[in-house]
Enzyme design. Structure first.
Site, PDB file in Angstrom:
ATOM      1  N   ASN A   9       0.715  -1.244  -0.007  1.00 52.97           N
ATOM      2  CA  ASN A   9       0.060   0.192   0.056  1.00 52.97           C
ATOM      3  C   ASN A   9       1.043   1.311  -0.075  1.00 52.97           C
ATOM      4  O   ASN A   9       1.764   1.314   0.831  1.00 52.97           O
ATOM      5  CB  ASN A   9      -0.801  -0.202   1.339  1.00 52.97           C
ATOM      6  CG  ASN A   9      -1.808   1.001   1.212  1.00 52.97           C
ATOM      7  OD1 ASN A   9      -1.363   2.237   1.155  1.00 52.97           O
ATOM      8  ND2 ASN A   9      -3.016   0.893   1.810  1.00 52.97           N
ATOM      9  N   HIS A  12       1.012   6.073   2.248  1.00 52.88           N
ATOM     10  CA  HIS A  12       1.820   7.055   3.030  1.00 52.88           C
ATOM     11  C   HIS A  12       2.984   7.535   2.212  1.00 52.88           C
ATOM     12  O   HIS A  12       3.711   8.723   2.453  1.00 52.88           O
ATOM     13  CB  HIS A  12       2.097   6.372   4.223  1.00 52.88           C
ATOM     14  CG  HIS A  12       0.660   6.061   5.117  1.00 52.88           C
ATOM     15  ND1 HIS A  12      -0.094   7.171   5.423  1.00 52.88           N
ATOM     16  CD2 HIS A  12       0.261   4.935   5.174  1.00 52.88           C
ATOM     17  CE1 HIS A  12      -1.308   6.536   5.794  1.00 52.88           C
ATOM     18  NE2 HIS A  12      -1.033   5.257   5.925  1.00 52.88           N
ATOM     19  N   HIS A  45      -5.732   3.576  -1.221  1.00 50.81           N
ATOM     20  CA  HIS A  45      -6.994   3.919  -0.721  1.00 50.81           C
ATOM     21  C   HIS A  45      -7.133   5.508  -1.140  1.00 50.81           C
ATOM     22  O   HIS A  45      -6.728   5.873  -0.708  1.00 50.81           O
ATOM     23  CB  HIS A  45      -6.907   3.727   0.911  1.00 50.81           C
ATOM     24  CG  HIS A  45      -8.268   3.973   1.634  1.00 50.81           C
ATOM     25  ND1 HIS A  45      -8.247   3.699   2.900  1.00 50.81           N
ATOM     26  CD2 HIS A  45      -9.419   4.261   1.058  1.00 50.81           C
ATOM     27  CE1 HIS A  45      -9.742   3.915   3.141  1.00 50.81           C
ATOM     28  NE2 HIS A  45     -10.248   4.364   1.998  1.00 50.81           N
ATOM     29  N   ARG A  47      -9.361   8.161  -0.754  1.00 52.04           N
ATOM     30  CA  ARG A  47     -10.444   8.379   0.414  1.00 52.04           C
ATOM     31  C   ARG A  47     -11.152   9.615   0.010  1.00 52.04           C
ATOM     32  O   ARG A  47     -10.735  10.566  -0.936  1.00 52.04           O
ATOM     33  CB  ARG A  47      -9.742   8.993   1.799  1.00 52.04           C
ATOM     34  CG  ARG A  47      -9.234   7.842   2.637  1.00 52.04           C
ATOM     35  CD  ARG A  47      -8.439   8.467   3.785  1.00 52.04           C
ATOM     36  NE  ARG A  47      -8.329   7.354   4.798  1.00 52.04           N
ATOM     37  CZ  ARG A  47      -9.123   6.932   5.691  1.00 52.04           C
ATOM     38  NH1 ARG A  47     -10.378   7.316   5.941  1.00 52.04           N
ATOM     39  NH2 ARG A  47      -9.022   5.789   6.358  1.00 52.04           N
ATOM     40  N   ARG A  51      -6.901  12.814   1.261  1.00 51.09           N
ATOM     41  CA  ARG A  51      -5.606  13.243   2.174  1.00 51.09           C
ATOM     42  C   ARG A  51      -4.276  12.884   1.907  1.00 51.09           C
ATOM     43  O   ARG A  51      -3.309  13.270   2.149  1.00 51.09           O
ATOM     44  CB  ARG A  51      -5.768  12.783   3.607  1.00 51.09           C
ATOM     45  CG  ARG A  51      -5.982  11.319   3.600  1.00 51.09           C
ATOM     46  CD  ARG A  51      -6.028  10.892   5.178  1.00 51.09           C
ATOM     47  NE  ARG A  51      -7.481  11.123   5.810  1.00 51.09           N
ATOM     48  CZ  ARG A  51      -7.632  10.490   6.671  1.00 51.09           C
ATOM     49  NH1 ARG A  51      -7.215   9.405   7.633  1.00 51.09           N
ATOM     50  NH2 ARG A  51      -8.941  10.667   7.255  1.00 51.09           N
ATOM     51  N   GLU A  72      -8.771   0.177  -2.444  1.00 53.97           N
ATOM     52  CA  GLU A  72      -9.520   0.421  -1.531  1.00 53.97           C
ATOM     53  C   GLU A  72     -10.425   1.525  -1.492  1.00 53.97           C
ATOM     54  O   GLU A  72      -9.909   2.470  -1.624  1.00 53.97           O
ATOM     55  CB  GLU A  72      -8.672   0.465  -0.125  1.00 53.97           C
ATOM     56  CG  GLU A  72      -7.835  -0.812  -0.059  1.00 53.97           C
ATOM     57  CD  GLU A  72      -6.970  -0.687   1.117  1.00 53.97           C
ATOM     58  OE1 GLU A  72      -5.863  -1.774   1.663  1.00 53.97           O
ATOM     59  OE2 GLU A  72      -6.600   0.510   1.752  1.00 53.97           O
ATOM     60  N   THR A 103      -8.606   3.182   8.575  1.00 51.82           N
ATOM     61  CA  THR A 103      -9.758   2.546   8.767  1.00 51.82           C
ATOM     62  C   THR A 103      -9.957   2.056  10.017  1.00 51.82           C
ATOM     63  O   THR A 103      -9.113   1.242  10.829  1.00 51.82           O
ATOM     64  CB  THR A 103      -9.720   1.252   7.743  1.00 51.82           C
ATOM     65  OG1 THR A 103      -9.170   2.155   6.576  1.00 51.82           O
ATOM     66  CG2 THR A 103     -11.000   0.777   7.450  1.00 51.82           C
ATOM     67  N   GLU A 153     -11.096  -9.755   2.862  1.00 49.59           N
ATOM     68  CA  GLU A 153      -9.688  -9.359   3.593  1.00 49.59           C
ATOM     69  C   GLU A 153     -10.161  -9.256   5.048  1.00 49.59           C
ATOM     70  O   GLU A 153     -10.904  -8.177   5.516  1.00 49.59           O
ATOM     71  CB  GLU A 153      -9.256  -7.947   3.043  1.00 49.59           C
ATOM     72  CG  GLU A 153      -8.136  -7.655   3.792  1.00 49.59           C
ATOM     73  CD  GLU A 153      -7.311  -6.299   3.058  1.00 49.59           C
ATOM     74  OE1 GLU A 153      -7.539  -6.140   2.010  1.00 49.59           O
ATOM     75  OE2 GLU A 153      -6.783  -5.859   4.260  1.00 49.59           O
ATOM     76  N   HIS A 193      -4.107  -4.667   7.840  1.00 49.41           N
ATOM     77  CA  HIS A 193      -4.138  -3.732   8.624  1.00 49.41           C
ATOM     78  C   HIS A 193      -3.411  -3.822   9.889  1.00 49.41           C
ATOM     79  O   HIS A 193      -3.652  -4.672  10.906  1.00 49.41           O
ATOM     80  CB  HIS A 193      -5.682  -3.374   9.018  1.00 49.41           C
ATOM     81  CG  HIS A 193      -5.650  -1.836   9.287  1.00 49.41           C
ATOM     82  ND1 HIS A 193      -5.592  -1.050  10.540  1.00 49.41           N
ATOM     83  CD2 HIS A 193      -5.847  -0.840   8.528  1.00 49.41           C
ATOM     84  CE1 HIS A 193      -5.813   0.181  10.558  1.00 49.41           C
ATOM     85  NE2 HIS A 193      -6.152   0.435   9.240  1.00 49.41           N
TER      86      HIS A 193
HETATM   87  N1  PXP Z   1      -6.195  -3.198   4.286  1.00 47.47           N
HETATM   88  C1  PXP Z   1      -7.213  -2.288   4.311  1.00 47.47           C
HETATM   89  C2  PXP Z   1      -8.626  -2.789   3.884  1.00 47.47           C
HETATM   90  C3  PXP Z   1      -6.774  -0.989   4.794  1.00 47.47           C
HETATM   91  O1  PXP Z   1      -7.836  -0.043   4.656  1.00 47.47           O
HETATM   92  C4  PXP Z   1      -5.377  -0.530   4.920  1.00 47.47           C
HETATM   93  C5  PXP Z   1      -5.020   0.835   5.228  1.00 47.47           C
HETATM   94  O2  PXP Z   1      -5.269   1.535   4.195  1.00 47.47           O
HETATM   95  C6  PXP Z   1      -4.405  -1.788   4.853  1.00 47.47           C
HETATM   96  C7  PXP Z   1      -4.943  -2.921   4.661  1.00 47.47           C
HETATM   97  C8  PXP Z   1      -3.062  -1.544   5.256  1.00 47.47           C
HETATM   98  O3  PXP Z   1      -3.153  -1.191   6.486  1.00 47.47           O
HETATM   99  P1  PXP Z   1      -1.533  -0.577   7.175  1.00 47.47           P
HETATM  100  O4  PXP Z   1      -1.320   0.534   6.515  1.00 47.47           O
HETATM  101  O5  PXP Z   1      -1.749  -0.613   8.803  1.00 47.47           O
HETATM  102  O6  PXP Z   1      -0.336  -1.501   6.844  1.00 47.47           O
END
Ligand code: PXP
Length: 239
Positions: A9, A12, A45, A47, A51, A72, A103, A153, A193
């Site tokens: 992901n 960030h 993701h 949003r 952001r 996402e 989330t 998931e 997550h």
């Molecule tokens: N899975 C989902 C559905 C999420 O919303 C997120 C955060 O965007 C993640 C995985 C990744 O989480 P993390 O950034 O804590 O690894």
């Protein structure tokens, strides 16, 4: 040998860019580095408040990066329209609330779910794989299956927060049992997550785990060791 895929992901990377609203660091460059370092899929993701990831990032990554793209998104008409336009390979429907830091757990599948069912069938009908982000609760997994999702998931945030506490074994067991049910129902199994370099191995070792989606811990580690090393280390732990 485990056969767990790693979805990276890149939200960030965009968080850092948005701090100055300039061009760098570019999530597309991050996606390319992640892919050459062991990532199997790029996750974003988009949003409602934009952001971090912008619609343009999703579009460019879709067009310029040769890899599976996983989007996402909240269960809204706006996001449905974007998904149908950009056509990621897969979509994960997640709950989204204004001003949340991240989330907050899986979808509530027991309330008003008419719009959720409609969006699942619309996205699925367009040939895009649909995943639902759910808590490791049997009733939620059965509901997601009845709604026609291809993939579950499992939300690992409570497990991640329990790390080093007495309830850690219990939270892991919940995920293991939920995973068993997902596979028994014939669905694809993802988890994510809050996963990091310490807590990821027991989750990667779950029978039938198809893919882990990880962001924050990898991007944080990348600040010190570089993205290439941060992704490669996670790949080693999960495969
Ligand atoms: N899975 C989902 C559905 C999420 O919303 C997120 C955060 O965007 C993640 C995985 C990744 O989480 P993390 O950034 O804590 O690894």
């Amino acid at each position: 040998m485990k056969k767990v895929k790693l979805g990276i992901n890149v939200d960030h990377i965009a968080t850092l860019r948005q701090a100055r609203k300039e061009k760098n660091p570019d999530p597309i460059e991050a996606a390319r580095v992640a892919l050459t370092s062991g990532a199997d899929m790029i996750v974003m993701h988009l949003r409602h408040d934009r952001r971090h990831i912008q619609e343009e990032d999703v579009r460019r990554i879709r067009e310029e990066v040769k890899a599976p793209i996983h989007l996402e998104m909240a269960v809204t008409k706006e996001m449905e329209k974007i998904a149908l336009k950009i056509r990621p390979d897969s979509v994960c429907l997640v709950p989204e609330f204004p001003n949340e830091v991240t989330t907050q757990g899986g979808l509530n599948l027991n309330g008003k779910t008419g719009e959720l069912k409609r969006i699942i069938s619309s996205i699925s009908g367009a040939g895009i794989e649909v995943s639902l982000f759910v808590n490791p609760e049997p009733q939620d997994i059965r509901a997601a299956h009845n709604f026609g999702a291809d993939t579950i998931e499992i939300c690992t945030s409570v497990y991640a927060e329990s790390w080093g506490k007495k309830i850690q074994a219990q939270e892991l067991e919940k995920i293991q049992l939920a995973s068993f049910l997902v596979k028994e129902l014939g669905m694809n199994l993802h988890a994510g997550h809050g996963l990091d370099y310490y807590n990821v191995v027991p989750i990667a070792n779950i029978d039938g785990m198809d893919c882990l989606n990880i962001g924050f811990s990898i991007i944080s580690r990348a600040v010190f060791v570089g993205l290439k090393n941060a992704v490669a280390e996670m790949k080693r732990l999960t495969s």
